[in-house]
Motif scaffolding. Structure first.
Motif, mmCIF file in Angstrom:
data_model
loop_
_atom_site.group_PDB
_atom_site.id
_atom_site.type_symbol
_atom_site.label_atom_id
_atom_site.label_comp_id
_atom_site.label_asym_id
_atom_site.label_seq_id
_atom_site.Cartn_x
_atom_site.Cartn_y
_atom_site.Cartn_z
ATOM 1 N N GLU A 1 21.873 50.285 68.282
ATOM 2 C CA GLU A 1 22.289 48.895 68.460
ATOM 3 C C GLU A 1 23.772 48.708 68.173
ATOM 4 O OE1 GLU A 1 19.834 46.136 66.395
ATOM 5 O OE2 GLU A 1 17.942 46.969 67.133
ATOM 6 N N GLU B 1 13.496 33.129 70.066
ATOM 7 C CA GLU B 1 14.305 34.308 70.365
ATOM 8 C C GLU B 1 14.424 34.506 71.874
ATOM 9 O OE1 GLU B 1 14.484 39.071 69.137
ATOM 10 O OE2 GLU B 1 12.838 37.792 68.418
ATOM 11 N N LEU C 1 18.030 33.597 74.756
ATOM 12 C CA LEU C 1 18.675 34.548 75.653
ATOM 13 C C LEU C 1 19.344 33.803 76.799
ATOM 14 C CD1 LEU C 1 15.957 37.364 75.920
ATOM 15 C CD2 LEU C 1 17.997 37.345 74.481
ATOM 16 N N GLY D 1 18.511 42.765 80.686
ATOM 17 C CA GLY D 1 17.729 42.307 79.541
ATOM 18 C C GLY D 1 16.285 42.757 79.523
ATOM 19 N N THR E 1 14.725 45.572 78.456
ATOM 20 C CA THR E 1 14.249 46.140 77.186
ATOM 21 C C THR E 1 14.169 45.069 76.096
ATOM 22 O OG1 THR E 1 15.295 48.241 77.782
ATOM 23 C CG2 THR E 1 14.631 47.954 75.484
ATOM 24 N N THR E 2 15.164 44.210 76.035
ATOM 25 C CA THR E 2 15.161 43.127 75.033
ATOM 26 C C THR E 2 13.956 42.213 75.215
ATOM 27 O OG1 THR E 2 17.583 43.169 74.933
ATOM 28 C CG2 THR E 2 16.484 41.184 74.127
ATOM 29 N N ARG F 1 10.684 43.834 74.118
ATOM 30 C CA ARG F 1 10.512 43.804 72.664
ATOM 31 C C ARG F 1 10.041 42.414 72.203
ATOM 32 N NH1 ARG F 1 14.951 45.884 71.686
ATOM 33 N NH2 ARG F 1 14.281 48.028 71.284
ATOM 34 N N ILE F 2 10.588 41.367 72.795
ATOM 35 C CA ILE F 2 10.190 39.996 72.423
ATOM 36 C C ILE F 2 8.765 39.712 72.881
ATOM 37 C CG2 ILE F 2 10.691 37.544 72.796
ATOM 38 C CD1 ILE F 2 13.646 38.312 73.060
ATOM 39 N N ARG G 1 25.379 44.977 79.840
ATOM 40 C CA ARG G 1 25.952 46.154 79.166
ATOM 41 C C ARG G 1 27.460 46.243 79.426
ATOM 42 N NH1 ARG G 1 21.482 50.608 81.144
ATOM 43 N NH2 ARG G 1 19.634 49.511 80.383
ATOM 44 N N ARG H 1 29.098 43.795 77.165
ATOM 45 C CA ARG H 1 29.082 44.271 75.785
ATOM 46 C C ARG H 1 30.200 45.294 75.554
ATOM 47 N NH1 ARG H 1 25.477 44.350 71.597
ATOM 48 N NH2 ARG H 1 23.904 43.319 72.877
#
Length: 865
Positions: A52, A590, A594, A638, A640-641, A644-645, A810, A813
């Protein structure tokens, strides 16, 4: 409790600076003064921000003495570290002492303590004795009295009247225990640390047991005993042909014990001998059993449960071999010599290993083999890691098998289905083939495995089919035979089943037989049922108040309820978990925070509403939903994010028990050898149970380009488990849009399993700008007016002129990380007294000027595949 970026893993102590395999050291807690120079500590912790972001920490390691109950600091060493995002586990080593042995550390108790940012995370005690150096020739601490072996279940160490063994049964042994006795040579108190290291026939580590014990004062000449065991509740853990136990004390091997395995236990104590270098060597090898007749061995074969067709095959084979022998004796000059090489085809637990051992004795009684023993190996014992290592291992195994049988279990793993010039399995096959053709006739090779994979193995080399003269087929046991095996296993364990329990068992075995796949354990399954039922019998009886009055009949009789618990556990009921409002609120917040993906948020909100509706009207939500989904979209959108959520949302809704995410790709699921992919995929599914299995670039599983690609095996395994474990875990497959559509069309079962497709659109320029601002805010930085204007223009140009490799979020980022680094470097050039808080929190054009706004022909939007 405040959130921490780390989780403590271990704090260990060592003295040697030599590195061992797998980044290991010779970890110890007891040292002698005469050998000690520097004593070091190693702290290890998990990085919870792995993959991360980087973060900074100060790690401190402190050494203390504890003389007379007083704690005194000896050393304090700090290390300021940037914990990189690619470090999953972080290791820090610090040592203290002097280069001269015995100059610094005196007899006493000590400790190392580890701190992160001033907070204590771990303590490890260690001890220094002052008795003298231990060598193979001299041990001033103790004399060895005996080393003996016994076997049993988990509690066998507490049993009286132990049966000591010279040889153990490879089929029946659960836990193998070593009883190590020594006579104390000291009258003072001292700390004893002993390591028991087990190795198999090829020298690979089998088990390592570390034991610490304080020896009290005034115990001169008293005998102390260590009973240490290793194994499993299910028999078969100790199946190699032989093992070596090394007992280590103060970094010195003080005893070596060799132990053979066989068809059954052999009672007796190990022989005691002195080897070169004066190390105690104990041999537990059994004396050679007298030869027995062919009739006796064939009778033993007949006594096996089931396998009727196989028994006929073997008897016909034996008769034909006798015919060939007779022709030789009569002077016939047959061109081909008698071949004993055979292939065993069948699923696990069908008796292949047992029959191989019987054939060894049958061939010995016929005069075709001089010893008749079996040397059992698999790929790991034949194949080296590097060029030049395979041939010596294969030749060693062949040499050890001379006079008997080289039994290669899962032989198909030596050959890849697809051509791979780098695979050392081919080298092993060629060496074995040469020995089968040109080597001694006093030698047989028997290869075993699943039928389909073994056919691939035989096809992998033109010489294999012609060398293996006989093919023996092992069918799965039918329910009646499984019942006989189970009752036989009960007899071996001195237990029996009531008539009602036997009827219930047969019904359950029949059901298991009907639902079996090729991994069905057959006899192993039947044995495991009896072992679990015996355990349930014990747990049931231990709840009674009249334990001492129980008869032998009651203590040895399995009731229906004992078996019901076994099969209840095998078909575990899914927990009925209520909706967790707080967890759901946090997870939805969460998701909604986003940037972009409004279509995804709407679909998830609809799902939540539906679950709430079912909850309100009292309908069971479990198994009403297919939890499996497809995520399509370009990189950095997004996926993978969100996966996870969604795991957290499913957990909050009561649809999943744990809600964790296990992220894999093709490499994580597909193995390089035939038959291994299913096992590898099963392991990942097991890891994901109760949560989400997220398969990134899932389309790669269906793009092997060959009919025998291992990716298809992974897909088939996944599909079956998605059906068998419906409601117990979720699968999310993700990738580019067009390849994912082709992936879903590649197998008829895929489309029906995935009923939700979420489309992740590329971010707009405005959304990319919002992501950039969000990332800066997390760094407590804001752009000034000039930088903000330039940043918008730069992001717009990225959007307008992006190519197929554009990373969406990405890319932004990476842009922000570089910009913040530029700001940090700029401020580093300003003296501390001239730096203001506003400067630290402001991004300027100076920090962005290296990022050039693109000009020219506008590119196409999206990823074209």
């Amino acid at each position: 409790m405040a959130y921490k970026n780390y989780k403590f893993k271990s704090l260990r102590v060592f003295a040697s600076d030599e590195w061992l395999a797998n980044r290991s050291r010779e970890y110890r807690t007891v040292f002698d003064k005469i050998e000690t120079t520097y004593i070091s500590s190693e702290v290890a912790f998990y990085n919870k921000l792995f993959d991360e972001q980087d973060w900074d920490a100060t790690i401190s390691l402190k050494a203390f003495s504890h003389a007379d109950g007083k704690k005194k600091e000896l050393s304090s060493q700090d290390e300021k570290r940037k914990i990189r995002l690619d470090e999953n586990v972080v290791y820090i080593n610090k040592g203290w002492g002097m280069a001269t042995p015995g100059a610094f550390w005196n007899k006493g108790e000590y400790s190392w303590e580890a701190y992160i940012d001033g907070e204590l995370i771990g303590t490890k005690r260690f001890y220094v004795e002052d008795v003298g150096r231990v060598t193979p020739e001299s041990n001033p601490y103790f004399d060895i009295e005996s080393v003996r072996f016994f076997t049993g279940d988990y509690n066998a160490v507490n049993e009286e009247n132990k049966l000591y063994l010279r040889q153990i049964s490879s089929e029946e042994t659960q836990y193998l225990y070593v009883e190590f006795k020594f006579r104390n040579k000291l009258s003072t108190e001292w700390n004893c640390e002993v390591f028991f290291n087990w190795y198999n026939a090829t020298g690979l580590s089998k088990a390592r047991i570390e034991r610490f014990r304080k020896i009290e004062a005034d115990k001169l000449n008293e005998v102390f005993t260590f009973n240490e065991g290793w194994g499993n509740d299910t028999p078969g853990t100790w199946k190699d042909s032989s093992y070596r136990l090394e007992i280590v004390f103060l970094d010195t091997v003080v005893a070596v014990v060799h132990l053979n395995t066989g068809e059954e236990d052999e009672e007796g104590d190990p022989d005691f001998a002195i080897a070169a270098g004066h190390v105690n060597v104990l041999s537990a090898s059994m004396p050679t059993a007298p030869d027995e007749s062919l009739e006796h061995h064939l009778k033993s074969l007949d006594s096996l449960i089931g396998l009727e067709d196989l028994k006929k095959e073997i008897k016909n084979h034996v008769n034909y071999l006798n015919f060939l022998k007779l022709r030789q004796e009569k002077g016939f000059n047959d061109s081909d010599r008698i071949s004993l090489h055979s292939v065993f085809l069948g699923n696990p637990g069908t008796g292949k290993t047992t029959v191989v051992k019987m054939l060894g004795q049958i061939y010995k009684s016929m005069g075709l083999l001089s010893k008749g023993h079996v040397k059992e190996v698999d790929r790991s014992q034949l194949i080296g890691e590097y060029i030049g290592q395979t041939a010596p291992k294969v030749k060693k195994a062949i040499e050890e098998a001379k006079g008997g049988i080289l039994f290669i279990d899962e032989a198909y793993s030596l050959a890849r289905e697809a051509d791979d010039s780098k695979d050392f399995g081919k080298e092993a096959i060629e060496i074995i083939l040469k020995e089968m053709s040109d080597g001694s006739p006093d030698f047989a090779v028997m290869a075993a495995g699943y039928p389909h994979e073994m056919q691939v193995f035989l096809d992998s080399n033109p010489g294999l089919k012609s060398r293996f003269a006989s093919h023996f087929h092992f069918d799965d046991y039918v329910p009646e035979e499984l019942q006989q095996i189970a009752l036989q296993a009960a007899g071996y364990r001195n237990i029996k089943l009531t008539d009602e329990a036997q009827k219930y068992l047969f019904d359950q075995l029949t059901e298991a037989y009907r639902n079996r796949d090729r991994t069905f354990g057959n006899a192993r399954y039947a044995y495991s049922v009896i072992d679990e039922a015996k355990m349930n019998l014990g747990l049931r009886l231990m709840q009674r108040a009249d334990l001492q009055e129980l008869s032998e009949e009651v203590l040895s009789t399995i009731e229906v309820e004992d078996l019901e618990q076994v099969f209840k556990n095998k078909g575990r009921r899914k927990a009925q978990i209520k909706l967790n409002e707080k967890m759901l609120h946090d997870s939805m917040s969460e998701l909604n925070e986003l940037i972009g993906i409004s279509n995804i948020k709407n679909e998830v909100n609809e799902l939540v509403k539906l679950v709430r509706f079912y909850e309100e009207i009292g309908r069971d939500v479990t198994n009403k939903f297919s939890l499996h989904s497809v995520f399509v979209g370009n990189p950095g959108t997004g996926k993978t994010t969100v996966a996870r959520i969604i795991g957290k949302i499913y957990k909050a809704l009561g649809l999943l028990e744990r809600g964790h995410l296990v992220e894999v790709d093709r490499q994580s699921l597909v193995a390089g050898f035939v038959g291994q992919t299913a096992t590898k995929t099963e392991e990942r599914i097991k890891e994901a149970k109760g949560g989400v299995l997220f398969i990134d670039e899932a389309y790669a599983l269906g793009e092997g380009g060959m009919g025998n690609d291992f990716g298809k095996e992974a897909i088939e395994t996944l599909l079956k488990r998605m059906e068998d474990l419906r409601g117990e875990f979720a699968v999310i497959v993700a990738g580019y849009t067009e390849p994912m559509h082709r992936f879903l069309e590649s197998n008829p079962g895929l489309k029906s399993r995935f009923d939700r497709i979420y489309t992740f659109n590329d971010y707009s320029a405005d959304e990319l700008y919002k992501i950039a601002i969000s990332l800066l805010t997390k760094e407590n930085i804001r752009p000034d007016k000039e930088a903000d204007t330039y940043m918008k223009s730069y992001i717009q140009s990225l959007y307008d002129y992006h190519d197929k490799f554009f990373g969406n979020g990405r890319e932004i980022r990476k842009f922000i990380q570089d910009a913040v680094q530029n700001q940090n470097l700029r401020l580093a050039g300003i003296s501390k007294e001239h730096r203001t808080k506003e400067m630290l929190e402001t991004l300027t054009f100076e920090d962005l000027k290296e990022f050039k706004i693109q000009e020219g022909k506008r590119g196409s939007l999206g990823f074209k595949y």
